[in-house]
Every structure is written in C-alpha cells, then in structure tokens.
Design an enzyme around this catalytic site. Structure first.
Site, mmCIF file in Angstrom:
data_model
loop_
_atom_site.group_PDB
_atom_site.id
_atom_site.type_symbol
_atom_site.label_atom_id
_atom_site.label_comp_id
_atom_site.label_asym_id
_atom_site.label_seq_id
_atom_site.Cartn_x
_atom_site.Cartn_y
_atom_site.Cartn_z
ATOM 1 N N ASP A 33 29.938 22.259 28.873
ATOM 2 C CA ASP A 33 30.036 22.688 27.471
ATOM 3 C C ASP A 33 30.840 21.682 26.669
ATOM 4 O O ASP A 33 30.719 21.607 25.454
ATOM 5 C CB ASP A 33 30.808 24.020 27.362
ATOM 6 C CG ASP A 33 30.134 25.125 28.136
ATOM 7 O OD1 ASP A 33 28.895 25.137 28.171
ATOM 8 O OD2 ASP A 33 30.863 25.964 28.712
ATOM 9 N N THR A 34 31.733 20.968 27.360
ATOM 10 C CA THR A 34 32.661 20.062 26.670
ATOM 11 C C THR A 34 32.633 18.692 27.337
ATOM 12 O O THR A 34 32.636 18.601 28.567
ATOM 13 C CB THR A 34 34.108 20.617 26.742
ATOM 14 O OG1 THR A 34 34.114 21.939 26.196
ATOM 15 C CG2 THR A 34 35.084 19.750 25.966
#
Ligand code: PLP
Ligand code: CA
Length: 306
Positions: A22-23
C-alpha cells in the site's frame, strides 16, 4: 535470504509486486534522479502508483535541506509532491529531539554542525539552537578561543545536545566547540552516517564524515537518525500510521536503504540499479543484505497493467 526477484520486463511479477504493497518509501538520489538529472519515466511511474491508490513517501538522508527545500527540488525537477510526503534526515533529527529526546528545561539547546535545512526544521519544532550557519564561527581559532572554550566561558550552559550533519563550513573552531559540549555531557546525535554522497561526477564527504572527528575525540558513537537507523523508521511509522507488512522500501544502497527496510521488518525491499549499488554486491556469498526484489530502474514498474 533467498535470491532477489528480478522485475524488469516481467509484467506478471510486477503486478504481483505492486499488489503486495500500500505504501512505497522512496530513497531519492539514485532512484528518482542523479544530482540534478531526473531519470526518464519517473513522473509517470509515480503517477501510476498514485493512481492505484498507493501512498508514496520520499525518504532521504540529505541533511542539508528542510522538507520545504526538498519539495522545491522535487517541483523543480517536475515531480508533484506535498511537504507531508517528504521525510528528510534534518526533519527526522528535529522531531527526534523535540518528541523523543525531550531535553530538560535549562539544557534544551542544540549545538549544530550543519546547514540551514537543519536550522529551519529545528525552528519549526521550537527547538532552540546555536552554531549552524552562524558566521561568527566561520573563522580560524585563536588563543582566546582555546582559553574561553577550556574554561567554559565561550559555552552556553543550556546546550544539552550536539547534532552533526553535513556542514560545508566545518572547521577547527566548530569541532572544538562541539567537542567541549560533548565532554560536558551533551547528547551526541548525527543526522545520518553516510560516509560519502554522490554528485553527477564523483563522491564527496558526507554527513557521516563530519561526525567522525567527534567520535574519535570522545570515543562515543552518536545516535544516528537517517537510514538505516530505526529511529527514522519509527518516526515514519508514527507519522504515516503505515502497516509495515504492506510497505516497500525502494533504494539504491544496500547498507542504507535495503538494510533500513529489512531491519524495519517491512513487507519488501526493492533495489534499483540506477544508483550506487551493483548486483554483484548481493550476489556475493557473504552479502550482509539482499533485497527481496530488484529492477534496472524504477520506471520499469510502468510495464505493469495500467
Ligand atoms: N547527503 C547529501 C548531502 C546528499 O546530497 C545526498 C544526495 O544527494 C545524500 C545524503 C543521499 O541522499 P539519498 O538518501 O536521497 O540517497
Ligand atoms: Ca540514494
């Protein structure tokens, strides 16, 4: 550790890689640009990741710049960014001092070896400081200085910390002053420990080489705030509330970026070959760190399904 997976040209592997996170934490120099030269396809690659809902954070050891300075650099190179997406070692040092070290009243000033980026991040965190870019310290040491440093009359009794970053005007007077504070018990911090930093044509002494004389004088090691220090990872996690298992560190140096991601327990690390490291480094049997993934360059990720 297992063999790093090569992503360049392998669309299925790239899709799987992107879906796992996600990051993305991006090291800057060597990954996005080299010196002042932006690598081709970087803006599009970052846009592509953002369009898939990924959070991007720029994580740099460069201690000479504040986050605002860094955002200007990103803007000048054509990379859209928010100040809040930037995590630089001057900022990481300032929040470590104000929120974790919490120096007691009466001992809360910081003596700085470094440039204006450190000063502005300390000011933003309301940390009082001296040294830094003060022109009064840009001169030769005199006999009067030796005397006043030795008897303490040239020292501010409220200094409780010495912070060493890259200082382009380092000299004997500044080192002597920093040493006297450390000898009187000040906490020793370093923005980062990089021995060198790259420019377009060669390497030059980095912030880590500024603190070495102080290490030699005191026999003490500083608490370092840049990559691979986990103090920086903890600060990033605290700020962005990220899920480490779904976060990937992308970088070009094994002993800063990849070590940082591995020791931080991130879900993955990606080494790109557009900067300092060569794949022979992790292919060596005794390689201390191996990335989980590698690619020739960051823009190779655009081969994924859009
Ligand atoms: N320190 C300085 C002074 C630099 O100029 C650089 C790169 O430009 C670095 C450190 C390393 O930065 P990064 O962590 O983005 O590779
Ligand atoms: Ca780098």
């Amino acid at each position: 550790a297992s063999t790093p997976k090569y992503l360049t040209g392998d669309t299925a592997a790239i899709n799987e890689f992107i879906d796992r996170f996600d990051t993305f934490l991006f090291d800057c120099d060597g990954v996005l640009w080299s010196g002042d030269h932006l690598f081709e396809g970087i803006v599009e690659t970052l846009d592509f990741l953002r369009s898939k809902g990924k959070k991007v954070v720029f994580v740099t050891n460069n201690s000479t710049k504040s986050r605002q300075d860094y955002q200007k650099k990103l803007t000048n190179l054509g990379i859209p960014s928010e100040v809040d997406e930037i995590f630089a070692s001057a900022y990481s040092s300032a929040i470590y001092i104000s929120r974790i070290l919490k120096l007691p009243v009466g001992k809360n000033k910081v003596f700085v070896l470094g440039e204006s980026g450190i000063e502005s991040e300390l000011a933003t965190e309301n940390v009082p400081f001296l040294g830094g870019t003060d022109p009064a310290l840009r001169r030769d040491i005199t006999q009067a200085d030796f005397d006043a440093l030795a008897d303490g009359s040239a020292l501010d009794p409220e200094v409780g910390c010495v912070l060493a970053g890259l200082d382009f005007h380092v000299n004997y007077l500044k080192l002597s002053t920093a040493y006297q504070y450390l000898a009187r018990g000040a906490t020793f911090l370093a923005t980062n420990t990089d021995s060198t930093f790259p420019t377009s044509h060669s390497f030059f002494p980095g912030a880590g080489s500024i603190s070495v004389p102080l290490i030699n004088m005191t026999g003490q090691k500083p608490i370092a705030l840049g990559k691979p220090s986990q103090a920086m990872m903890d600060a990033i996690e605290g700020k962005f509330q990220l899920d480490r298992a779904r976060t990937c560190m992308v970088g070009d140096r094994l002993n800063t970026d990849i070590q940082f991601g591995i020791e931080g327990g991130l879900g993955g690390t990606l080494a790109v070959l557009s900067g300092v490291c060569k794949k022979e480094e992790w292919e060596a049997e005794d390689a201390p760190f191996r990335p989980a993934y590698y690619a020739d360059k960051l823009s190779d990720l655009r081969a994924a399904k859009q």
